[in-house]
Scaffold this motif. Structure first.
Motif, PDB file in Angstrom:
ATOM      1  N   PRO A 156      -1.596  -5.502   5.846  1.00  0.00           N
ATOM      2  CA  PRO A 156      -1.487  -4.125   6.356  1.00  0.00           C
ATOM      3  C   PRO A 156      -2.423  -3.177   5.615  1.00  0.00           C
ATOM      4  O   PRO A 156      -2.688  -3.363   4.421  1.00  0.00           O
ATOM      5  N   VAL A 157      -2.954  -2.212   6.310  1.00  0.00           N
ATOM      6  CA  VAL A 157      -3.910  -1.247   5.745  1.00  0.00           C
ATOM      7  C   VAL A 157      -3.458   0.154   6.148  1.00  0.00           C
ATOM      8  O   VAL A 157      -3.105   0.368   7.308  1.00  0.00           O
ATOM      9  N   TRP A 158      -3.430   1.069   5.218  1.00  0.00           N
ATOM     10  CA  TRP A 158      -3.116   2.455   5.573  1.00  0.00           C
ATOM     11  C   TRP A 158      -3.769   3.419   4.606  1.00  0.00           C
ATOM     12  O   TRP A 158      -4.207   3.033   3.521  1.00  0.00           O
ATOM     13  N   GLU A 159      -3.810   4.679   4.999  1.00  0.00           N
ATOM     14  CA  GLU A 159      -4.412   5.728   4.210  1.00  0.00           C
ATOM     15  C   GLU A 159      -3.361   6.336   3.298  1.00  0.00           C
ATOM     16  O   GLU A 159      -2.276   6.695   3.757  1.00  0.00           O
ATOM     17  N   THR A 160      -3.692   6.450   2.018  1.00  0.00           N
ATOM     18  CA  THR A 160      -2.751   6.984   1.035  1.00  0.00           C
ATOM     19  C   THR A 160      -3.247   8.324   0.501  1.00  0.00           C
ATOM     20  O   THR A 160      -4.430   8.468   0.183  1.00  0.00           O
ATOM     21  N   PHE A 161      -2.341   9.291   0.426  1.00  0.00           N
ATOM     22  CA  PHE A 161      -2.630  10.566  -0.226  1.00  0.00           C
ATOM     23  C   PHE A 161      -2.019  10.511  -1.622  1.00  0.00           C
ATOM     24  O   PHE A 161      -0.847  10.180  -1.766  1.00  0.00           O
ATOM     25  N   GLY A 162      -2.827  10.837  -2.630  1.00  0.00           N
ATOM     26  CA  GLY A 162      -2.339  10.794  -4.010  1.00  0.00           C
ATOM     27  C   GLY A 162      -1.723  12.111  -4.446  1.00  0.00           C
ATOM     28  O   GLY A 162      -1.649  13.080  -3.684  1.00  0.00           O
TER      29      GLY A 162
ATOM     30  N   PRO B 226       7.630  -4.934   2.487  1.00  0.00           N
ATOM     31  CA  PRO B 226       8.483  -4.916   1.295  1.00  0.00           C
ATOM     32  C   PRO B 226       8.612  -3.481   0.771  1.00  0.00           C
ATOM     33  O   PRO B 226       7.674  -2.697   0.871  1.00  0.00           O
TER      34      PRO B 226
ATOM     35  N   GLU C 212       5.655  -1.680  -3.049  1.00  0.00           N
ATOM     36  CA  GLU C 212       4.350  -2.130  -2.575  1.00  0.00           C
ATOM     37  C   GLU C 212       3.362  -2.116  -3.731  1.00  0.00           C
ATOM     38  O   GLU C 212       3.362  -1.196  -4.528  1.00  0.00           O
ATOM     39  N   GLN C 213       2.550  -3.134  -3.808  1.00  0.00           N
ATOM     40  CA  GLN C 213       1.526  -3.123  -4.859  1.00  0.00           C
ATOM     41  C   GLN C 213       0.438  -2.104  -4.541  1.00  0.00           C
ATOM     42  O   GLN C 213       0.259  -1.717  -3.393  1.00  0.00           O
ATOM     43  N   HIS C 214      -0.264  -1.662  -5.557  1.00  0.00           N
ATOM     44  CA  HIS C 214      -1.344  -0.716  -5.330  1.00  0.00           C
ATOM     45  C   HIS C 214      -2.634  -1.455  -5.042  1.00  0.00           C
ATOM     46  O   HIS C 214      -2.888  -2.478  -5.590  1.00  0.00           O
TER      47      HIS C 214
END
Lengths: 266, 266
Positions: free
Chosen positions: A214-220, A261, A264-266
């Motif tokens: 899976p791939v998604w955009e993450t905002f920090g 899960p 989630e790992q980074h």
């Protein structure tokens, strides 16, 4: 009630490959456009240049005349730009309906790792619109569109910043309004899909790991500017980030059809 | 030694707005293209259609003739597609140098939240290439390009899958080779940039939170297919995911100029 509006199928927007992944549904197409941080906008610079141009732009679907219009209703696409950019000059000089352009948005939701390179794919959502672009000249509409586009970068940001724009800011900003002629979208979800010949080949299945990444955009975490004077990160910012992260992550999961899960790992 | 190759500046690829963000450096441009999962490819469908088309495609820079060429050396762009798609038919039918196309890639690295909507921005990297696309007809070059493109989806995946492609797979896949004529890139990094009039306005600075929200692409835990028979996720997959996540996250941080907190919210 229950009626779904669709874009007309014309030669220019009809999907010929993987037809079952195609959509002409206004709601689906507009949602993909609106959830994309960057749109790719293509236009022809002129007769002396053989190459079409592509410009990354910020934009959003909306209706100034019917502000309460839903995402699945007819909308215009508003694009934000600088007054002297080439696309703005071309739109300004265009005769008739406006400058013919194509607007595209794509998102990758997962890597499909199957048995053979040929059956590899992405889970993805993509959409295109064709339409005629003109400059918004009505000041009220322009201001409305600037708010629409700013709030697409971060929900509710407009009224939490220094507004309204002053005269210089209004005149250096140009808003393009795209009257949409047609559009189409393509959505791929699900898991691995291999051919029988490979699934039955034990030498291959014993050796090749198959599945989806899976791939998604993450905002920090927001990083305050050294000159920032507001002590805590405001709630409208932190809740936007949290909801976007949850939405992006769970879409990637739901596209595969199984929950991710929890940790989630980074 | 020390010589940096750059693309020639022509009308079609010269950046006029925010010139200081522009690059014509082959290495910078090729790197943006190669690190993008999806490229947006624009072309003109023909005289009867006023709109340029945009197709999301998978592609990669490389040199078949000089496979050891570095990322900052002259390279072609190889695009992967289906045999009967419109762009392939146009490239097949094109005369002379090939089909004139534009290839674009963009990545958002952060939201720049400044005092006024006008000074809002993204940290981003974008690149475009103009060139002539032709179909790869040499079987050895085609196979080499298929491997190049597959490994761009996930490093080293090609040799860990069922290869080589069989005859039907080879003939249903088409590789476009783009001879690059020019290119340009644009990179925005750093933090908030506001005008003096707003920075000096205490009513505004007391009220408006300013800073950067870093944005990056996250790869999640691989989800095995129900038919997968390989027990553990292979090391080349898990290490690729870990290194991409680390690279993406640290780029977003380094773009701002300060390290991100170690533990990051989702």
């Amino acid at each position: 009630m229950g009626k779904t509006l669709v874009y007309p199928k014309r030669d220019s927007n009809t999907v010929n490959r993987y037809k079952h992944r195609a959509t002409y549904d206004l709601g689906a197409i507009h949602s993909i456009i609106n959830s994309s941080q960057v749109l790719h906008v293509s236009f022809n610079p002129g007769p002396s240049d053989p190459f079409p141009a592509i410009l990354p732009m910020i934009g959003q679907m909306g209706s100034f005349d019917y502000p309460s219009a839903g995402i699945d209703e007819p909308l215009e696409c508003y694009l934000h730009g600088y007054v002297s950019s080439r696309i703005m000059n071309l739109a300004r000089a265009s005769e008739g309906e406006g400058l013919p352009i194509c607007v595209a948005a794509s998102k990758v939701d997962g890597l499909i790792l199957s048995l053979t390179p040929n059956s590899h794919s992405y889970n993805y959502r993509s959409a295109i619109l064709h339409g005629y672009a003109t400059l918004v000249t009505d000041e009220a509409e322009k201001l409305w569109a600037m708010e629409l586009v700013t709030n697409s970068v971060l929900s509710d940001r407009w009224r939490h910043s220094r507004v309204p724009p002053d005269k210089a800011e209004m005149s250096s900003t140009v808003i393009l309004k795209v009257k949409v002629v047609d559009g189409s979208g393509k959505i791929r979800d699900g898991g691995v899909s291999d051919e029988k010949k490979d699934k039955d080949n034990q030498e291959v299945t014993d050796r090749v790991w198959t599945g989806v990444v899976p791939v998604w955009e993450t905002f920090g975490e927001p990083i305050p500017d050294p000159l920032n004077k507001v002590e805590a990160v405001p709630e409208y910012i932190s809740s936007y980030i949290a909801s976007q992260n949850e939405r992006n992550r769970s879409y990637a999961a739901s596209a595969i059809g199984i929950p991710l899960p929890k940790e989630e790992q980074h």
